[in-house]
Design an enzyme around this catalytic site. Structure first.
Site, PDB file in Angstrom:
ATOM      1  N   HIS A  20       2.894   3.122  -8.964  1.00 25.03           N
ATOM      2  CA  HIS A  20       2.747   1.694  -9.247  1.00 25.03           C
ATOM      3  C   HIS A  20       3.970   1.146  -9.986  1.00 25.03           C
ATOM      4  CE1 HIS A  20      -1.165   1.994  -7.625  1.00 25.03           C
ATOM      5  NE2 HIS A  20      -1.679   2.689  -8.619  1.00 25.03           N
ATOM      6  N   ASP A  72       0.825  -1.209   0.000  1.00 24.58           N
ATOM      7  CA  ASP A  72       0.000   0.000   0.000  1.00 24.58           C
ATOM      8  C   ASP A  72       0.863   1.266   0.000  1.00 24.58           C
ATOM      9  OD1 ASP A  72      -2.290   1.443   0.002  1.00 24.58           O
ATOM     10  OD2 ASP A  72      -2.883   0.983   2.059  1.00 24.58           O
ATOM     11  N   LEU A 107      10.581 -20.968  -4.441  1.00 24.80           N
ATOM     12  CA  LEU A 107       9.549 -20.084  -3.867  1.00 24.80           C
ATOM     13  C   LEU A 107       8.251 -20.142  -4.679  1.00 24.80           C
ATOM     14  CD1 LEU A 107       8.958 -17.567  -1.922  1.00 24.80           C
ATOM     15  CD2 LEU A 107       9.627 -16.194  -3.875  1.00 24.80           C
TER      16      LEU A 107
HETATM   17  C1  FPP Z   1      -1.831   0.203  -3.361  1.00 22.71           C
HETATM   18  O1  FPP Z   1      -1.386   1.538  -3.346  1.00 22.71           O
HETATM   19  C2  FPP Z   1      -1.325  -0.485  -4.526  1.00 22.71           C
HETATM   20  C3  FPP Z   1      -2.100  -1.021  -5.513  1.00 22.71           C
HETATM   21  C4  FPP Z   1      -3.564  -0.980  -5.497  1.00 22.71           C
HETATM   22  C5  FPP Z   1      -1.480  -1.656  -6.684  1.00 22.71           C
HETATM   23  C6  FPP Z   1      -0.280  -2.504  -6.414  1.00 22.71           C
HETATM   24  C7  FPP Z   1       0.357  -2.821  -7.696  1.00 22.71           C
HETATM   25  C8  FPP Z   1       1.684  -2.894  -7.922  1.00 22.71           C
HETATM   26  C9  FPP Z   1       2.725  -2.732  -6.890  1.00 22.71           C
HETATM   27  C10 FPP Z   1       2.138  -3.161  -9.290  1.00 22.71           C
HETATM   28  C11 FPP Z   1       1.842  -4.577  -9.609  1.00 22.71           C
HETATM   29  C12 FPP Z   1       2.891  -5.104 -10.407  1.00 22.71           C
HETATM   30  C13 FPP Z   1       3.283  -6.377 -10.398  1.00 22.71           C
HETATM   31  C14 FPP Z   1       4.400  -6.721 -11.267  1.00 22.71           C
HETATM   32  C15 FPP Z   1       2.671  -7.421  -9.542  1.00 22.71           C
HETATM   33  P1  FPP Z   1      -2.447   2.714  -3.493  1.00 22.71           P
HETATM   34  O2  FPP Z   1      -2.554   3.042  -4.949  1.00 22.71           O
HETATM   35  O3  FPP Z   1      -3.714   2.330  -2.820  1.00 22.71           O
HETATM   36  O4  FPP Z   1      -1.725   3.876  -2.746  1.00 22.71           O
HETATM   37  P2  FPP Z   1      -2.406   5.024  -1.875  1.00 22.71           P
HETATM   38  O5  FPP Z   1      -3.086   4.339  -0.735  1.00 22.71           O
HETATM   39  O6  FPP Z   1      -1.251   5.845  -1.451  1.00 22.71           O
HETATM   40  O7  FPP Z   1      -3.340   5.750  -2.776  1.00 22.71           O
END
Ligand code: FPP
Length: 232
Positions: A35, A18, A129
């Site tokens: 992201h 997050d 893994l």
């Molecule tokens: C949460 O942060 C994150 C997500 C909803 C997306 C997670 C995705 C990735 C890390 C990329 C995926 C890639 C691969 C290769 C698996 P948020 O957007 O909710 O952040 P915020 O709470 O600060 O708004």
């Protein structure tokens, strides 16, 4: 002696990644840049986890509720996933990592579903893994999907052990440790069934800033937790 000397490694670590959006906002960047950076962080942590001999690492990549986000942001997350599978497959094979996905996969784009199949198929004999990416996932949806599978048969009752067999990845052990970054103190509909006895670890660090050292710190804290599973 090392600062974070480990004498007990958990079997399964799960992560709610997050804080990507906030990381980007603080830098005046569009959310999707968070992201992109988050995907890089994940690569580092995956390598680290695989090198230390962890057996299961699962991550919350996209929830059934995330469809409410702007289309541009969703498109970037989805294309990061396709790109990730298509470009990292050789690395996963080299590292003997088995790639798996869980969630309502059949609701994703054809392109992404194709990549998912390719990634799972190519790594199915890897026995290092197990790397689980939860996609279009929510804990309640997983339970409801299990119930609906059960209702297709003619069962009149079910045991806990039997219920487990209807989850998305029946052989996945329950997480020993859940890490959530960015200071949010919630489970957010994640692995509701599996987290029953999981140790929880929260950190204020935003996911794109989460380092190998932060990961090690979480494992270090975990090993001093006393797990009683309801007994005394
Ligand atoms: C949460 O942060 C994150 C997500 C909803 C997306 C997670 C995705 C990735 C890390 C990329 C995926 C890639 C691969 C290769 C698996 P948020 O957007 O909710 O952040 P915020 O709470 O600060 O708004």
């Amino acid at each position: 002696m090392g600062k974070y000397k480990l004498f007990k490694i958990p079997n399964h670590v799960s992560i709610i990644m997050d804080g990507n959006g906030r990381w980007a906002k603080r830098r005046g960047l569009p959310r999707y840049e968070g992201h992109r950076q988050g995907a890089k962080t994940l690569e580092n942590i995956l390598k680290f986890a695989s090198d230390m001999g962890l057996k299961w690492l699962s991550v919350f990549a996209f929830s059934t509720e995330n469809w409410n986000r702007p289309k541009e942001e969703i498109d970037v997350i989805m294309s990061l996933l396709v790109e990730y599978i298509n470009t990292k497959l050789n690395k996963l094979l080299e590292r003997n990592i088995r790639l798996r996905f869980m969630g309502r996969i059949d609701k994703l784009s054809e392109e992404l579903q194709k990549s998912i199949k390719k990634g799972e198929e190519a790594t199915k004999n890897c026995n290092g893994l197990n790397f689980v990416i939860t996609l279009n996932y929510s804990g309640r949806a997983e339970i409801i999907d299990a119930v609906n599978k059960i209702l297709k048969g003619d069962r009149k009752n079910i045991t806990l052990e039997e219920f487990q067999k209807y989850l998305y990845i029946p052989e996945m052990p329950e997480p020993d440790l859940l890490i959530r970054t960015s200071g949010e103190l919630r489970i957010s509909n994640y692995m509701l069934w599996e987290l029953a006895y999981t140790e929880l670890y929260f950190t204020d660090v935003l996911w794109p800033d989460f380092s190998e050292e932060e990961f090690l710190k979480a494992l270090y804290v975990y090993q001093f937790r006393e797990r009683r599973f309801g007994s005394v």
